[in-house]
Design a protein around this motif. Sequence first.
Motif, PDB file in Angstrom:
ATOM      1  N   ASN A 246     -15.186 -26.637 -17.611  1.00 41.77           N
ATOM      2  CA  ASN A 246     -16.441 -26.050 -18.079  1.00 41.77           C
ATOM      3  C   ASN A 246     -17.098 -26.789 -19.253  1.00 41.77           C
ATOM      4  OD1 ASN A 246     -14.823 -25.144 -20.231  1.00 41.77           O
ATOM      5  ND2 ASN A 246     -16.037 -23.294 -20.458  1.00 41.77           N
ATOM      6  N   ARG A 247     -16.938 -28.097 -19.295  1.00 42.42           N
ATOM      7  CA  ARG A 247     -17.620 -28.890 -20.315  1.00 42.42           C
ATOM      8  C   ARG A 247     -18.504 -29.955 -19.667  1.00 42.42           C
ATOM      9  NH1 ARG A 247     -16.057 -27.274 -25.751  1.00 42.42           N
ATOM     10  NH2 ARG A 247     -14.548 -25.629 -25.316  1.00 42.42           N
ATOM     11  N   VAL A 248     -19.689 -30.102 -20.215  1.00 38.17           N
ATOM     12  CA  VAL A 248     -20.539 -31.240 -19.861  1.00 38.17           C
ATOM     13  C   VAL A 248     -20.096 -32.400 -20.746  1.00 38.17           C
ATOM     14  CG1 VAL A 248     -22.897 -32.134 -19.827  1.00 38.17           C
ATOM     15  CG2 VAL A 248     -22.463 -29.722 -19.275  1.00 38.17           C
ATOM     16  N   PHE A 249     -19.828 -33.546 -20.144  1.00 36.55           N
ATOM     17  CA  PHE A 249     -19.341 -34.697 -20.920  1.00 36.55           C
ATOM     18  C   PHE A 249     -19.897 -35.976 -20.312  1.00 36.55           C
ATOM     19  CE2 PHE A 249     -16.433 -33.841 -17.517  1.00 36.55           C
ATOM     20  CZ  PHE A 249     -16.056 -35.079 -17.039  1.00 36.55           C
ATOM     21  N   ASP A 250     -20.074 -37.003 -21.154  1.00 30.47           N
ATOM     22  CA  ASP A 250     -20.638 -38.254 -20.632  1.00 30.47           C
ATOM     23  C   ASP A 250     -19.579 -39.286 -20.248  1.00 30.47           C
ATOM     24  OD1 ASP A 250     -19.756 -39.290 -23.083  1.00 30.47           O
ATOM     25  OD2 ASP A 250     -21.772 -39.563 -23.907  1.00 30.47           O
ATOM     26  N   GLY A 251     -18.332 -39.078 -20.690  1.00 35.37           N
ATOM     27  CA  GLY A 251     -17.254 -40.008 -20.353  1.00 35.37           C
ATOM     28  C   GLY A 251     -17.330 -41.330 -21.093  1.00 35.37           C
ATOM     29  N   LYS A 252     -18.268 -41.463 -22.023  1.00 36.59           N
ATOM     30  CA  LYS A 252     -18.495 -42.755 -22.680  1.00 36.59           C
ATOM     31  C   LYS A 252     -18.317 -42.719 -24.190  1.00 36.59           C
ATOM     32  CE  LYS A 252     -21.906 -44.001 -19.141  1.00 36.59           C
ATOM     33  NZ  LYS A 252     -23.341 -44.269 -18.875  1.00 36.59           N
ATOM     34  N   CYS A 253     -18.461 -41.561 -24.811  1.00 29.53           N
ATOM     35  CA  CYS A 253     -18.370 -41.498 -26.275  1.00 29.53           C
ATOM     36  C   CYS A 253     -16.913 -41.651 -26.722  1.00 29.53           C
ATOM     37  CB  CYS A 253     -18.955 -40.183 -26.789  1.00 29.53           C
ATOM     38  SG  CYS A 253     -17.882 -38.746 -26.549  1.00 29.53           S
ATOM     39  N   ASP A 254     -16.707 -41.803 -28.026  1.00 27.59           N
ATOM     40  CA  ASP A 254     -15.358 -42.036 -28.541  1.00 27.59           C
ATOM     41  C   ASP A 254     -14.422 -40.862 -28.263  1.00 27.59           C
ATOM     42  OD1 ASP A 254     -16.962 -40.586 -30.353  1.00 27.59           O
ATOM     43  OD2 ASP A 254     -15.676 -41.100 -32.035  1.00 27.59           O
ATOM     44  N   MET A 255     -14.950 -39.622 -28.267  1.00 29.93           N
ATOM     45  CA  MET A 255     -14.116 -38.463 -27.981  1.00 29.93           C
ATOM     46  C   MET A 255     -13.665 -38.461 -26.516  1.00 29.93           C
ATOM     47  SD  MET A 255     -13.629 -36.592 -30.736  1.00 29.93           S
ATOM     48  CE  MET A 255     -13.409 -38.155 -31.576  1.00 29.93           C
ATOM     49  N   CYS A 256     -14.587 -38.720 -25.610  1.00 28.62           N
ATOM     50  CA  CYS A 256     -14.236 -38.779 -24.188  1.00 28.62           C
ATOM     51  C   CYS A 256     -13.216 -39.877 -23.914  1.00 28.62           C
ATOM     52  CB  CYS A 256     -15.487 -39.011 -23.338  1.00 28.62           C
ATOM     53  SG  CYS A 256     -16.578 -37.578 -23.201  1.00 28.62           S
ATOM     54  N   LEU A 257     -13.398 -41.013 -24.558  1.00 30.77           N
ATOM     55  CA  LEU A 257     -12.490 -42.142 -24.330  1.00 30.77           C
ATOM     56  C   LEU A 257     -11.093 -41.866 -24.868  1.00 30.77           C
ATOM     57  CD1 LEU A 257     -14.907 -45.131 -25.051  1.00 30.77           C
ATOM     58  CD2 LEU A 257     -14.072 -44.352 -22.820  1.00 30.77           C
ATOM     59  N   GLN A 258     -10.996 -40.881 -25.775  1.00 31.24           N
ATOM     60  CA  GLN A 258      -9.672 -40.459 -26.265  1.00 31.24           C
ATOM     61  C   GLN A 258      -9.092 -39.333 -25.404  1.00 31.24           C
ATOM     62  OE1 GLN A 258      -9.377 -39.827 -30.676  1.00 31.24           O
ATOM     63  NE2 GLN A 258     -11.489 -40.572 -30.670  1.00 31.24           N
ATOM     64  N   GLY A 259      -9.808 -38.975 -24.320  1.00 33.47           N
ATOM     65  CA  GLY A 259      -9.337 -37.881 -23.478  1.00 33.47           C
ATOM     66  C   GLY A 259      -9.617 -36.514 -24.075  1.00 33.47           C
ATOM     67  N   MET A 260     -10.668 -36.422 -24.888  1.00 28.75           N
ATOM     68  CA  MET A 260     -11.039 -35.133 -25.477  1.00 28.75           C
ATOM     69  C   MET A 260     -12.461 -34.790 -25.055  1.00 28.75           C
ATOM     70  SD  MET A 260      -9.251 -35.285 -29.234  1.00 28.75           S
ATOM     71  CE  MET A 260      -9.266 -33.503 -29.460  1.00 28.75           C
TER      72      MET A 260
END
Length: 332
Positions: free
Chosen positions: A89-103
């Motif tokens: 249930n999260r919208v995410f871009d997969g590109k920011c530093d948080m996404c790249l850390q698996g968060m």
Amino acid sequence: MIMMKALIFEKSGIENLKISDVKEPTLGPHDVLVKVKMAGVNPIDYFVVNFIPVTPMPHIPGAEIYGEVAKVGDHVKSVNIGDKVVVYNRVFDGKCDMCLQGMEQLCRNGGIISIITNGGFSEYFSVSEHNLVKVEGINDEIAASLPVAALTAYHALSTVQVFGKTVVVFGASGNTGQFAVQFAKMMGGYVIAVSNKNWVKEFGADEVVSYDKVEEKVKELTNGRMADIVINSVGSSVWDKSLSVLGLNGKLLFFGGITGSNVSLDLGAIYGKHASLIGTTGGNRKELVELASMAKKLKVKVWKVRKLEDGKEALQDLFNKNRDGRILIKIE
């Protein structure tokens, strides 16, 4: 134009929530149309309807979604029509530093589905295929509890070392609490559930203690050492008790605030114990995949299953003093 039924509000306030016919979502090439089978009812849904600024307006709430794939976009490859799925249930871009850390739950350019997008209190829901996790061989009630109730508890406990530790769970009969009890036990903890409901013993609690006697009972059960880990899924009403049962070098995990979010802090009581306060929110996609794989081992206590047209009552039920387990909405 294909229409569907949905719970919708045009301005904030639970009195404005109503069942309406709305346009069925359209699909992009990487999107999937999910026929919603069951949706969990959580405090976030109540806050979305009443207080949180949301988009778009008019708005469909509902953060916890389980259903069946009804239609797929031209470029979708990971799921097929008929697959049973839960929605991350999260919208995410997969590109920011948080996404790249698996968060992905902390994506700098994202947000929560049902706040920055419409939610799933509707007959159909469209979402990117990257938000879907397949589930098999589990009942609807467990499936509908994975994306918020279970994931929030699982992620919180995954941030600490549980094995061999004493874990005290406040709100042990609640949405997240009943899963926190199960995961803490699975992870090798000695689990003390704080609840007035004895059924939480069946969910893996080693001991069940009442709120009014929690300090003396935890002291007695731990020979004065108190808890290594405390989980507060309730909010401000148990904040002082949460700190009082925390032992030296302990960790207090907290998320959710159904009883309020404002507390006063005695800094000496925290640094004097060398305590860590750890706030957590949601979980990541990897953890939801792990949950789907272990879901057959999980239990859920359901209090009421409501129809879509009774959504207003379902949200009000969250605060019913007689509530005894989860509230779910079944979409026919």
